[in-house]
Design a protein around this motif. Structure first.
Motif, PDB file in Angstrom:
ATOM      1  N   ASN A   1      -5.822   2.872   7.175  1.00  0.00           N
ATOM      2  CA  ASN A   1      -6.244   2.329   5.881  1.00  0.00           C
ATOM      3  C   ASN A   1      -5.088   1.643   5.165  1.00  0.00           C
ATOM      4  O   ASN A   1      -5.287   0.645   4.469  1.00  0.00           O
ATOM      5  CB  ASN A   1      -6.818   3.442   5.004  1.00  0.00           C
ATOM      6  CG  ASN A   1      -8.153   3.941   5.514  1.00  0.00           C
ATOM      7  OD1 ASN A   1      -8.815   3.266   6.299  1.00  0.00           O
ATOM      8  ND2 ASN A   1      -8.558   5.133   5.086  1.00  0.00           N
ATOM      9  N   ALA A   2      -3.876   2.181   5.358  1.00  0.00           N
ATOM     10  CA  ALA A   2      -2.702   1.560   4.736  1.00  0.00           C
ATOM     11  C   ALA A   2      -2.489   0.156   5.282  1.00  0.00           C
ATOM     12  O   ALA A   2      -2.205  -0.787   4.523  1.00  0.00           O
ATOM     13  CB  ALA A   2      -1.461   2.417   4.994  1.00  0.00           C
TER      14      ALA A   2
ATOM     15  N   SER B   1       0.851  -1.193   0.000  1.00  0.00           N
ATOM     16  CA  SER B   1       0.000   0.000   0.000  1.00  0.00           C
ATOM     17  C   SER B   1       0.881   1.235   0.000  1.00  0.00           C
ATOM     18  O   SER B   1       2.050   1.190   0.379  1.00  0.00           O
ATOM     19  CB  SER B   1      -0.938   0.028   1.222  1.00  0.00           C
ATOM     20  OG  SER B   1      -0.201   0.290   2.400  1.00  0.00           O
ATOM     21  N   ASN B   2       0.305   2.342  -0.433  1.00  0.00           N
ATOM     22  CA  ASN B   2       0.965   3.642  -0.347  1.00  0.00           C
ATOM     23  C   ASN B   2      -0.128   4.665  -0.098  1.00  0.00           C
ATOM     24  O   ASN B   2      -0.557   5.390  -0.987  1.00  0.00           O
ATOM     25  CB  ASN B   2       1.749   3.971  -1.617  1.00  0.00           C
ATOM     26  CG  ASN B   2       2.756   5.095  -1.393  1.00  0.00           C
ATOM     27  OD1 ASN B   2       2.487   6.036  -0.654  1.00  0.00           O
ATOM     28  ND2 ASN B   2       3.909   4.992  -2.031  1.00  0.00           N
ATOM     29  N   CYS B   3      -0.579   4.676   1.152  1.00  0.00           N
ATOM     30  CA  CYS B   3      -1.743   5.459   1.539  1.00  0.00           C
ATOM     31  C   CYS B   3      -1.385   6.326   2.739  1.00  0.00           C
ATOM     32  O   CYS B   3      -0.802   5.845   3.706  1.00  0.00           O
ATOM     33  CB  CYS B   3      -2.897   4.508   1.887  1.00  0.00           C
ATOM     34  SG  CYS B   3      -4.384   5.302   2.500  1.00  0.00           S
ATOM     35  N   GLU B   4      -1.727   7.600   2.689  1.00  0.00           N
ATOM     36  CA  GLU B   4      -1.360   8.524   3.766  1.00  0.00           C
ATOM     37  C   GLU B   4      -2.067   8.206   5.070  1.00  0.00           C
ATOM     38  O   GLU B   4      -1.512   8.409   6.158  1.00  0.00           O
ATOM     39  CB  GLU B   4      -1.666   9.966   3.333  1.00  0.00           C
ATOM     40  CG  GLU B   4      -1.210  11.002   4.337  1.00  0.00           C
ATOM     41  CD  GLU B   4      -1.408  12.415   3.831  1.00  0.00           C
ATOM     42  OE1 GLU B   4      -1.066  13.359   4.573  1.00  0.00           O
ATOM     43  OE2 GLU B   4      -1.895  12.580   2.696  1.00  0.00           O
ATOM     44  N   ASN B   5      -3.290   7.685   4.983  1.00  0.00           N
ATOM     45  CA  ASN B   5      -4.023   7.284   6.184  1.00  0.00           C
ATOM     46  C   ASN B   5      -3.457   5.953   6.675  1.00  0.00           C
ATOM     47  O   ASN B   5      -3.598   4.918   6.022  1.00  0.00           O
ATOM     48  CB  ASN B   5      -5.516   7.149   5.867  1.00  0.00           C
ATOM     49  CG  ASN B   5      -6.330   6.796   7.095  1.00  0.00           C
ATOM     50  OD1 ASN B   5      -6.191   5.726   7.669  1.00  0.00           O
ATOM     51  ND2 ASN B   5      -7.211   7.718   7.500  1.00  0.00           N
TER      52      ASN B   5
ATOM     53  N   LEU C   1       4.502   7.111   8.345  1.00  0.00           N
ATOM     54  CA  LEU C   1       3.198   6.615   8.768  1.00  0.00           C
ATOM     55  C   LEU C   1       3.132   6.484  10.291  1.00  0.00           C
ATOM     56  O   LEU C   1       4.123   6.164  10.940  1.00  0.00           O
ATOM     57  CB  LEU C   1       2.921   5.246   8.150  1.00  0.00           C
ATOM     58  CG  LEU C   1       2.476   5.210   6.685  1.00  0.00           C
ATOM     59  CD1 LEU C   1       2.467   3.783   6.174  1.00  0.00           C
ATOM     60  CD2 LEU C   1       1.095   5.833   6.528  1.00  0.00           C
TER      61      LEU C   1
ATOM     62  N   CYS D   1       6.771  -0.529   7.242  1.00  0.00           N
ATOM     63  CA  CYS D   1       6.093   0.677   6.767  1.00  0.00           C
ATOM     64  C   CYS D   1       6.995   1.892   6.911  1.00  0.00           C
ATOM     65  O   CYS D   1       7.904   1.927   7.746  1.00  0.00           O
ATOM     66  CB  CYS D   1       4.776   0.900   7.507  1.00  0.00           C
ATOM     67  SG  CYS D   1       4.942   1.349   9.245  1.00  0.00           S
TER      68      CYS D   1
ATOM     69  N   TYR E   1       4.092   7.065   1.201  1.00  0.00           N
ATOM     70  CA  TYR E   1       3.858   6.338   2.455  1.00  0.00           C
ATOM     71  C   TYR E   1       3.872   4.829   2.201  1.00  0.00           C
ATOM     72  O   TYR E   1       2.900   4.132   2.481  1.00  0.00           O
ATOM     73  CB  TYR E   1       2.524   6.767   3.053  1.00  0.00           C
ATOM     74  CG  TYR E   1       2.411   8.263   3.246  1.00  0.00           C
ATOM     75  CD1 TYR E   1       2.804   8.858   4.437  1.00  0.00           C
ATOM     76  CD2 TYR E   1       1.952   9.080   2.204  1.00  0.00           C
ATOM     77  CE1 TYR E   1       2.737  10.229   4.609  1.00  0.00           C
ATOM     78  CE2 TYR E   1       1.885  10.465   2.375  1.00  0.00           C
ATOM     79  CZ  TYR E   1       2.281  11.031   3.564  1.00  0.00           C
ATOM     80  OH  TYR E   1       2.217  12.402   3.732  1.00  0.00           O
TER      81      TYR E   1
ATOM     82  N   GLN F   1      -5.258  -2.087   3.865  1.00  0.00           N
ATOM     83  CA  GLN F   1      -5.077  -2.337   2.435  1.00  0.00           C
ATOM     84  C   GLN F   1      -3.946  -3.333   2.175  1.00  0.00           C
ATOM     85  O   GLN F   1      -4.104  -4.287   1.404  1.00  0.00           O
ATOM     86  CB  GLN F   1      -4.793  -1.016   1.721  1.00  0.00           C
ATOM     87  CG  GLN F   1      -4.687  -1.130   0.208  1.00  0.00           C
ATOM     88  CD  GLN F   1      -4.391   0.217  -0.431  1.00  0.00           C
ATOM     89  OE1 GLN F   1      -3.302   0.753  -0.288  1.00  0.00           O
ATOM     90  NE2 GLN F   1      -5.381   0.769  -1.127  1.00  0.00           N
TER      91      GLN F   1
END
Length: 416
Positions: free
Chosen positions: A15-16, A8-12, A44, A40, A82, A19
């Motif tokens: 949720n990362a 994943s590459n999610c700012e939240n 994050l 990670c 992220y 995911q």
């Protein structure tokens, strides 16, 4: 062993975690994992990321991993934004045991001792995977960070193991600013700790080391002034001046950490200048104010030690990654082994330079030309699941013992 890899590459961060875990479970096509490996970005929120993992994977499975500057999978080579990656493992005729030691901050040797004493006797053990927090003090704008040394940790561990065992692993690093790192230690999150996984059962490990540095010359220098990670003099002369003269100028100082030079510790009394495995490399984090000395990343050198100046070559890094990976795959094939999963720990200094204007050589890699791309491509051809991450220190057996390395990549392939 069955394996699934997720990215994943999610700012939240929550949720990362969800995911990456969902992607891993979907690829694995099984329900409950026996072990989770998770890494990670330091950008994050690790607590929220961990909660996201648990929301998908449940509360019972051990999660092993922590901070990373970037991650590597079969499809991704990611160190911007992220990034996070997860591997879920389902054991069949193999298994693992885990141990965690706190107090790394106070005594790395004692932490290694604790790890060894906490591990059960495993006659069929084939590999010990070791992680620890690289950063002891994060430092500030005017104060250099202080690192936890790998050498006493390894010494405390190996002196107390029930039987000799290959040790490979990494010192974790979450960002290029040397912020504090965190580890996922089974069912908790910890700081200033060391953790170990020992794999056993019907399993073999294949370990390859990729370097990419060559001696500037055959000349050796003796350390004559050093305190911790601050090296002041070589052969009785200011270290910065000695390096200026050997390098032929001051350009090596232009980046922190230093990109084009490092120090090499000969692994034996008569190293071959053309054999990169005859040296353990040490990254130079920067230069002290007023050129008083240089700052080392790994504080494990001492007065009287002989070293050589090493030139980093991105082209050699890629060639080394390719030939070392090919050699592991060939050896595994000759042994009639079936690959299960590959774990790649790559020095954070080996990512592509993000600022092309800062590069001072035509061979400097652009995105997509990193050494990790060579490893990724060969493992994809061999259809081996890959989980990798960018770290501060790499650990692998070299010249008869496990050592901490810099400017290196360490590839582990677990096979049955």
């Amino acid at each position: 062993m069955k394996v699934g890899i997720g990215y994943s590459n999610c700012e939240n961060a929550f949720n990362a975690g969800k995911q990456a875990a969902l992607n891993a479970i979907t690829q694995a096509a099984f329900g409950n994992a026996d072990l989770v490996l998770a890494f990670c970005s330091g950008a994050l929120d690790h607590q929220a990321f961990y909660r996201g993992l648990r929301a998908v994977l449940g509360q019972d499975v051990n999660i092993f991993g922590g901070s990373a500057i970037g991650v590597i999978t079969n499809q991704n080579l990611s160190y911007q934004g992220y990034p996070a990656a997860v591997a879920v493992l389902k054991f069949e005729d193999n298994y693992c045991q885990m141990a965690v030691a706190t107090g790394l901050f106070n005594s790395p040797f004692n932490a290694g001792e604790q790890l060894a004493q906490a591990l059960p006797n495993m006659p069929d053990a084939s590999l010990l995977l070791l992680l620890y927090d690289s950063v002891k003090f994060s430092g500030s704008e005017n104060v250099a960070p202080v690192m936890n040394p790998s050498a006493p940790l390894l010494r405390g561990l190996e002196l107390n193991l029930a039987a000799p065992l290959p040790v490979a692993g990494a010192g974790l690093l979450g960002d290029h600013g040397f912020s504090h790192t965190l580890q996922f230690c089974g069912k908790s999150i910890a700081q200033q700790s060391a953790s170990a996984l020992v794999f056993g059962g019907n399993m073999s490990s294949y370990i390859g080391v990729m370097h990419g540095c060559q001696p500037l010359s055959s000349q050796r220098y003796t350390i004559t002034g050093i305190f911790g990670q601050f090296l002041y003099s070589l052969d009785g002369k200011p270290a910065v001046e000695v390096i200026d003269q050997a390098f032929g100028g001051r350009n090596w100082r232009s980046r922190s950490p230093v990109s084009h030079l490092c120090l090499g510790i000969p692994a034996n009394s008569a190293p071959d200048l053309n054999k990169e495995n005859d040296y353990s490399n040490r990254l130079i984090s920067g230069v002290l104010p007023n050129d008083e000395g240089i700052i080392l990343f790994e504080p494990d050198m001492h007065e009287g030690m002989e070293i050589q100046l090493m030139r980093r070559s991105p082209a050699l890094s890629r060639a080394s990654a390719r030939t070392s990976t090919e050699a592991l795959l060939q050896q595994m094939k000759q042994d009639g082994r079936q690959p299960l999963i590959a774990i790649y720990m790559d020095c954070a200094g080996r990512i592509a330079q993000l600022d092309p204007a800062a590069a001072t050589g035509a061979e400097w890699p652009a995105a997509g030309q990193e050494d990790a791309r060579e490893v990724q491509s060969l493992l994809n051809e061999a259809r081996i699941p890959l989980l990798g991450f960018y770290c501060g220190v790499e650990i692998a057996p070299q010249a008869g013992k496990s050592r901490g390395l810099d400017w290196s990549g360490v590839l582990i392939i677990l096979a049955r």
